[in-house]
Write a protein that holds these residues in place. Structure first.
Motif, PDB file in Angstrom:
ATOM      1  N   GLU A 111       0.848  -1.198   0.000  1.00 18.20           N
ATOM      2  CA  GLU A 111       0.000   0.000   0.000  1.00 18.20           C
ATOM      3  C   GLU A 111       0.878   1.241   0.000  1.00 18.20           C
ATOM      4  O   GLU A 111       1.894   1.295   0.690  1.00 18.20           O
ATOM      5  CB  GLU A 111      -0.928   0.008   1.214  1.00 18.20           C
ATOM      6  CG  GLU A 111      -1.915   1.155   1.225  1.00 18.20           C
ATOM      7  CD  GLU A 111      -2.933   1.063   2.340  1.00 18.20           C
ATOM      8  OE1 GLU A 111      -3.822   1.938   2.402  1.00 18.20           O
ATOM      9  OE2 GLU A 111      -2.836   0.126   3.150  1.00 18.20           O
ATOM     10  N   GLY A 305       0.563  -2.668  11.462  1.00 13.79           N
ATOM     11  CA  GLY A 305      -0.279  -3.172  10.381  1.00 13.79           C
ATOM     12  C   GLY A 305      -0.475  -4.669  10.458  1.00 13.79           C
ATOM     13  O   GLY A 305      -1.546  -5.195  10.124  1.00 13.79           O
ATOM     14  N   LYS A 321      -9.753  -2.406  10.418  1.00 14.52           N
ATOM     15  CA  LYS A 321      -9.906  -1.269   9.507  1.00 14.52           C
ATOM     16  C   LYS A 321      -9.553   0.038  10.199  1.00 14.52           C
ATOM     17  O   LYS A 321      -8.918   0.925   9.608  1.00 14.52           O
ATOM     18  CB  LYS A 321     -11.345  -1.227   8.984  1.00 14.52           C
ATOM     19  CG  LYS A 321     -11.601  -0.117   7.976  1.00 14.52           C
ATOM     20  CD  LYS A 321     -13.039  -0.154   7.471  1.00 14.52           C
ATOM     21  CE  LYS A 321     -13.295   0.977   6.473  1.00 14.52           C
ATOM     22  NZ  LYS A 321     -14.710   0.971   5.994  1.00 14.52           N
ATOM     23  N   ASN A 324      -5.779   0.526  10.346  1.00 14.85           N
ATOM     24  CA  ASN A 324      -5.231   0.940   9.052  1.00 14.85           C
ATOM     25  C   ASN A 324      -5.571   2.389   8.735  1.00 14.85           C
ATOM     26  O   ASN A 324      -4.747   3.122   8.166  1.00 14.85           O
ATOM     27  CB  ASN A 324      -5.740   0.008   7.956  1.00 14.85           C
ATOM     28  CG  ASN A 324      -5.108  -1.372   8.018  1.00 14.85           C
ATOM     29  OD1 ASN A 324      -3.922  -1.503   8.337  1.00 14.85           O
ATOM     30  ND2 ASN A 324      -5.885  -2.402   7.740  1.00 14.85           N
ATOM     31  N   ARG A 328      -2.890   5.543   8.211  1.00 22.93           N
ATOM     32  CA  ARG A 328      -2.926   6.483   7.091  1.00 22.93           C
ATOM     33  C   ARG A 328      -3.030   7.930   7.581  1.00 22.93           C
ATOM     34  O   ARG A 328      -2.381   8.825   7.031  1.00 22.93           O
ATOM     35  CB  ARG A 328      -4.106   6.156   6.165  1.00 22.93           C
ATOM     36  CG  ARG A 328      -3.964   4.830   5.428  1.00 22.93           C
ATOM     37  CD  ARG A 328      -5.157   4.561   4.509  1.00 22.93           C
ATOM     38  NE  ARG A 328      -5.224   5.552   3.438  1.00 22.93           N
ATOM     39  CZ  ARG A 328      -4.562   5.464   2.296  1.00 22.93           C
ATOM     40  NH1 ARG A 328      -3.773   4.437   2.079  1.00 22.93           N
ATOM     41  NH2 ARG A 328      -4.684   6.401   1.374  1.00 22.93           N
TER      42      ARG A 328
END
Length: 364
Positions: A111, A305, A321, A324, A328
């Motif tokens: 990612e 992660g 979720k 993550n 970000r």
């Protein structure tokens, strides 16, 4: 709270920065457990690794697998130290667990996080993300072979290293890749081999891929040789969704993907026993980095992660979720360690992730 889940986690910090980043990951999981009140966990620490090897002559306890086989998951730091040969540290601990617990699917997401200067010149980098699915228990890392003919004299020794490809092993990991593709917006699986040169094992892989793909008509497929796929990673990464490959090839390609995204320090992974017969193991892709151990500058993102992958595997997809999303938000704020151009410490990055998690619960 009704149906509150409780988990026992076997924690193996390992060597070097492994101890530091694993503890940061556990801080994040503990914060989520306390805040959500949906689950609780307990950690059992196992001091296995290179120092254990120097003290005991083995990388893990003789009955190590028996000690951890009833845990719900394994949280792994990193392994390796200059005083212990790498093949001893790897085979004595990580591969011993992966093979012993038949963790045959290694999942490695790639990612491109916001705020990180990646090494890839692409107009839509933040839209790129793909998953490497790595066959994790056989192939090139089967451990079959030996060294002989030392008695013939100086420089006449012969080493044989055999790769084992079974039809069952190929099929289950290829099928797992197709199942992952069904969950993605673009349903596509890319198979990677070197079957022009590896004319037995990898031709078997190609044949199994072709057979299994017919069961998933809704999934787009393509097949590449690994050297061409390495170029594809750089030149046309927008074509990648789920990439499935053998033990060695996916190992190399996943490091390439993580490096293109900015650093191995941000790469998470999961070693899965999908049937649940044994616990699965979650670890960052990076190594033990003994040169920076103890300095408080190791990047915890890959390990945090990996904790998200662990929670997802344990049936907590919403919490995964959130982790993550918090990662970000943290990188977008510019709170990053030196390996990706920042000045923040390991603890400061984790503190920022936890702060963003707290804000998420406040806004619910």
């Amino acid at each position: 709270m009704e149906n509150k889940k409780h988990f026992r986690i076997a924690v193996i910090p390992g060597d070097g920065i492994g101890k530091e980043v694993v503890n940061e990951g556990l801080r994040v999981v503990e914060h989520l457990a306390d805040t959500s009140n949906k689950f609780s966990f307990e950690s059992d620490y196992f001091p296995w690794g290179c120092q254990y090897y120097l003290d005991h002559g083995r990388m893990m306890a003789e009955n190590g697998l028996e000690e951890i086989k009833n845990h719900d998951a394994i949280y792994f730091g990193a392994v390796g130290y200059p005083t212990v040969p790498d093949h001893i540290s790897l085979w004595g601990l990580r591969i011993a667990i992966c093979q012993g617990f038949d963790q045959w699917a290694n999942i490695r997401p790639v990612e491109f996080l916001p705020g990180i200067q990646s090494k890839l010149n692409h107009p839509n980098k933040e839209d790129l993300n793909w998953i490497l699915v790595r066959e994790n228990t056989e192939g090139e890392y089967s451990g079959i072979g030996g060294r002989n003919f030392t008695g013939r004299g100086n420089r006449k020794e012969v080493a044989v290293q055999s790769s084992i490809f079974t039809e069952e092993g190929c099929e289950r990991v290829i099928r797992h890749a197709f199942q992952l593709a069904l969950k993605r917006k673009r349903k596509k699986v890319t198979s990677v081999t070197k079957s022009n040169a590896q004319q037995y094992g990898m031709v078997l892989w190609d044949e199994v891929f072709e057979r299994v793909s017919k069961e998933y008509p809704e999934v787009e497929t393509d097949q590449w040789l690994v050297d061409a796929m390495a170029a594809q990673f750089v030149l046309h990464p927008e074509e990648l969704e789920v990439v499935v490959a053998s033990n060695l090839l996916a190992d190399i390609l996943s490091d390439l993907g993580s490096a293109l995204a900015g650093s191995l320090g941000i790469a998470a992974s999961a070693n899965l026993n999908p049937e649940g017969r044994f616990p699965s193991m979650f670890e960052s892709v990076h190594g033990s980095a003994p040169d920076i151990a103890g300095k408080g500058i190791a990047n915890p993102i890959g390990t945090i992660g990996s904790a998200a992958l662990m929670l997802e595997h344990l049936g907590l997809p919403d919490e995964a979720k959130m982790i993550n999303e918090a990662i970000r938000a943290t990188t977008e704020d510019g709170v990053v360690t030196a390996d990706i151009g920042g000045e923040n410490t390991t603890k400061e990055v984790t503190d920022s992730i936890i702060s963003h998690l707290s804000k998420m619960y406040t806004n619910v």
